[in-house]
Design a protein around this motif. Structure first.
Motif, mmCIF file in Angstrom:
data_model
loop_
_atom_site.group_PDB
_atom_site.id
_atom_site.type_symbol
_atom_site.label_atom_id
_atom_site.label_comp_id
_atom_site.label_asym_id
_atom_site.label_seq_id
_atom_site.Cartn_x
_atom_site.Cartn_y
_atom_site.Cartn_z
ATOM 1 N N TYR A 27 -6.020 -15.952 18.081
ATOM 2 C CA TYR A 27 -5.477 -15.387 16.850
ATOM 3 C C TYR A 27 -4.420 -14.332 17.178
ATOM 4 O O TYR A 27 -3.314 -14.338 16.628
ATOM 5 N N ASN A 28 -4.769 -13.415 18.068
ATOM 6 C CA ASN A 28 -3.823 -12.361 18.437
ATOM 7 C C ASN A 28 -2.602 -12.923 19.146
ATOM 8 O O ASN A 28 -1.483 -12.445 18.946
ATOM 9 N N ASN A 29 -2.805 -13.930 19.957
ATOM 10 C CA ASN A 29 -1.679 -14.540 20.651
ATOM 11 C C ASN A 29 -0.730 -15.198 19.644
ATOM 12 O O ASN A 29 0.487 -15.156 19.814
ATOM 13 N N SER A 30 -1.288 -15.786 18.602
ATOM 14 C CA SER A 30 -0.424 -16.382 17.571
ATOM 15 C C SER A 30 0.352 -15.290 16.840
ATOM 16 O O SER A 30 1.475 -15.513 16.386
ATOM 17 N N SER A 31 -0.223 -14.092 16.751
ATOM 18 C CA SER A 31 0.498 -12.968 16.145
ATOM 19 C C SER A 31 1.662 -12.528 17.029
ATOM 20 O O SER A 31 2.703 -12.100 16.518
ATOM 21 N N ILE A 32 1.496 -12.633 18.330
ATOM 22 C CA ILE A 32 2.610 -12.335 19.245
ATOM 23 C C ILE A 32 3.717 -13.367 19.034
ATOM 24 O O ILE A 32 4.904 -13.025 18.970
ATOM 25 N N ILE A 33 3.342 -14.625 18.906
ATOM 26 C CA ILE A 33 4.332 -15.675 18.645
ATOM 27 C C ILE A 33 5.049 -15.389 17.322
ATOM 28 O O ILE A 33 6.276 -15.498 17.228
ATOM 29 N N GLU A 34 4.293 -14.995 16.315
ATOM 30 C CA GLU A 34 4.876 -14.649 15.012
ATOM 31 C C GLU A 34 5.885 -13.506 15.160
ATOM 32 O O GLU A 34 6.969 -13.541 14.570
ATOM 33 N N ALA A 35 5.538 -12.496 15.950
ATOM 34 C CA ALA A 35 6.450 -11.367 16.177
ATOM 35 C C ALA A 35 7.730 -11.827 16.855
ATOM 36 O O ALA A 35 8.832 -11.391 16.493
ATOM 37 N N ILE A 36 7.594 -12.711 17.829
ATOM 38 C CA ILE A 36 8.775 -13.241 18.514
ATOM 39 C C ILE A 36 9.656 -13.987 17.520
ATOM 40 O O ILE A 36 10.870 -13.765 17.448
ATOM 41 N N LEU A 37 9.054 -14.864 16.739
ATOM 42 C CA LEU A 37 9.821 -15.693 15.807
ATOM 43 C C LEU A 37 10.446 -14.879 14.687
ATOM 44 O O LEU A 37 11.595 -15.137 14.300
ATOM 45 N N SER A 38 9.734 -13.901 14.164
ATOM 46 C CA SER A 38 10.280 -13.128 13.049
ATOM 47 C C SER A 38 11.391 -12.179 13.482
ATOM 48 O O SER A 38 12.145 -11.684 12.645
ATOM 49 N N ASN A 39 11.497 -11.953 14.774
ATOM 50 C CA ASN A 39 12.548 -11.073 15.280
ATOM 51 C C ASN A 39 13.579 -11.820 16.120
ATOM 52 O O ASN A 39 14.383 -11.201 16.802
ATOM 53 N N ASP A 40 13.567 -13.137 16.035
ATOM 54 C CA ASP A 40 14.497 -13.979 16.802
ATOM 55 C C ASP A 40 15.693 -14.330 15.919
ATOM 56 O O ASP A 40 15.722 -15.358 15.259
ATOM 57 N N THR A 41 16.676 -13.452 15.899
ATOM 58 C CA THR A 41 17.831 -13.647 15.025
ATOM 59 C C THR A 41 18.773 -14.743 15.522
ATOM 60 O O THR A 41 19.559 -15.273 14.753
ATOM 61 N N ASN A 42 18.678 -15.099 16.791
ATOM 62 C CA ASN A 42 19.564 -16.126 17.351
ATOM 63 C C ASN A 42 18.964 -17.525 17.330
ATOM 64 O O ASN A 42 19.624 -18.482 17.730
ATOM 65 N N GLY A 43 17.727 -17.643 16.900
ATOM 66 C CA GLY A 43 17.081 -18.951 16.873
ATOM 67 C C GLY A 43 16.807 -19.529 18.249
ATOM 68 O O GLY A 43 16.809 -20.740 18.439
ATOM 69 N N ASN A 44 16.539 -18.660 19.227
ATOM 70 C CA ASN A 44 16.282 -19.108 20.603
ATOM 71 C C ASN A 44 14.895 -19.704 20.792
ATOM 72 O O ASN A 44 14.639 -20.361 21.781
ATOM 73 N N HIS A 45 13.987 -19.416 19.854
ATOM 74 C CA HIS A 45 12.598 -19.834 20.013
ATOM 75 C C HIS A 45 12.126 -20.584 18.781
ATOM 76 O O HIS A 45 12.636 -20.385 17.686
ATOM 77 N N ASN A 46 11.127 -21.436 18.975
ATOM 78 C CA ASN A 46 10.483 -22.092 17.841
ATOM 79 C C ASN A 46 8.987 -22.188 18.130
ATOM 80 O O ASN A 46 8.545 -22.122 19.275
ATOM 81 N N TRP A 47 8.228 -22.339 17.043
ATOM 82 C CA TRP A 47 6.770 -22.366 17.117
ATOM 83 C C TRP A 47 6.273 -23.458 18.058
ATOM 84 O O TRP A 47 5.392 -23.235 18.883
ATOM 85 N N TYR A 48 6.851 -24.637 17.949
ATOM 86 C CA TYR A 48 6.375 -25.790 18.723
ATOM 87 C C TYR A 48 6.504 -25.575 20.224
ATOM 88 O O TYR A 48 5.633 -25.997 20.986
ATOM 89 N N ASP A 49 7.557 -24.922 20.645
ATOM 90 C CA ASP A 49 7.708 -24.639 22.068
ATOM 91 C C ASP A 49 6.833 -23.463 22.503
ATOM 92 O O ASP A 49 6.214 -23.500 23.567
ATOM 93 N N LEU A 50 6.782 -22.420 21.681
ATOM 94 C CA LEU A 50 6.037 -21.216 22.077
ATOM 95 C C LEU A 50 4.538 -21.464 22.185
ATOM 96 O O LEU A 50 3.878 -20.844 23.026
ATOM 97 N N ILE A 51 3.985 -22.353 21.375
ATOM 98 C CA ILE A 51 2.541 -22.568 21.495
ATOM 99 C C ILE A 51 2.169 -23.305 22.779
ATOM 100 O O ILE A 51 1.012 -23.318 23.175
ATOM 101 N N ASP A 52 3.151 -23.889 23.445
ATOM 102 C CA ASP A 52 2.903 -24.552 24.722
ATOM 103 C C ASP A 52 3.211 -23.659 25.922
ATOM 104 O O ASP A 52 2.952 -24.053 27.062
ATOM 105 N N VAL A 53 3.751 -22.477 25.674
ATOM 106 C CA VAL A 53 4.055 -21.544 26.752
ATOM 107 C C VAL A 53 2.780 -20.772 27.090
ATOM 108 O O VAL A 53 2.066 -20.324 26.187
ATOM 109 N N THR A 54 2.487 -20.622 28.362
ATOM 110 C CA THR A 54 1.320 -19.830 28.725
ATOM 111 C C THR A 54 1.536 -18.391 28.271
ATOM 112 O O THR A 54 2.665 -17.904 28.203
#
Length: 147
Positions: A27-54
């Protein structure tokens, strides 16, 4: 008790603690992903890739998102330090192995080792500490989000 061909610990509470500990981390790790995505103004990241990153390899984008958007440098430091600690603790759970070892609490306890090869049990106290730290981490993430 769930019936399996693999011998499980006899204590259902131990299994419950193990499940709660891993669920809270996820749950907390998904919140980190959410923080990355909500602050990614350049669109460098997406949910589908980040959930596969260790979790450990999320450090760089997490650090960037949290440092740039935290209300204080101290809060950012606390979040990043605690995330690293939780990753280390979670890794010790994931890379543990079942044994026939018992204590006064349960049988079939998980054992793990640290990087210096010191072996120890992933017992009730370890899991309760991990759960407590995940709860504290969730509170820090809530402050980061401004809640």
């Amino acid at each position: 008790m769930i019936k399996t061909r693999i011998p499980l610990p006899e204590n259902d509470e131990y299994l419950k603690l193990l499940g709660v500990a891993l669920y809270m981390f996820n749950y907390n790790n998904s919140s980190i992903i959410e923080a990355i995505l909500s602050n990614d103004t350049n669109g460098n990241h997406n949910w589908y890739d980040l959930i596969d990153v260790t979790s450990g390899k999320m450090r760089q984008p997490a650090e960037k998102a949290i440092i740039q958007n935290a209300n204080s440098k101290e809060l950012a430091k606390q979040i990043l330090t605690m995330h690293e600690e939780l990753i280390r603790m979670r890794n010790r759970i994931i890379h543990s192995y079942p044994t026939g070892v018992s204590d006064e609490y349960s049988s079939g306890l998980l054992y793990t080792k640290d990087k210096e090869h010191n072996q120890y049990v992933v017992g009730k106290e370890y899991l309760e500490d991990f759960i407590k730290k995940n709860d504290e981490f969730a509170e820090l993430l809530s402050k980061f989000r401004g809640h």
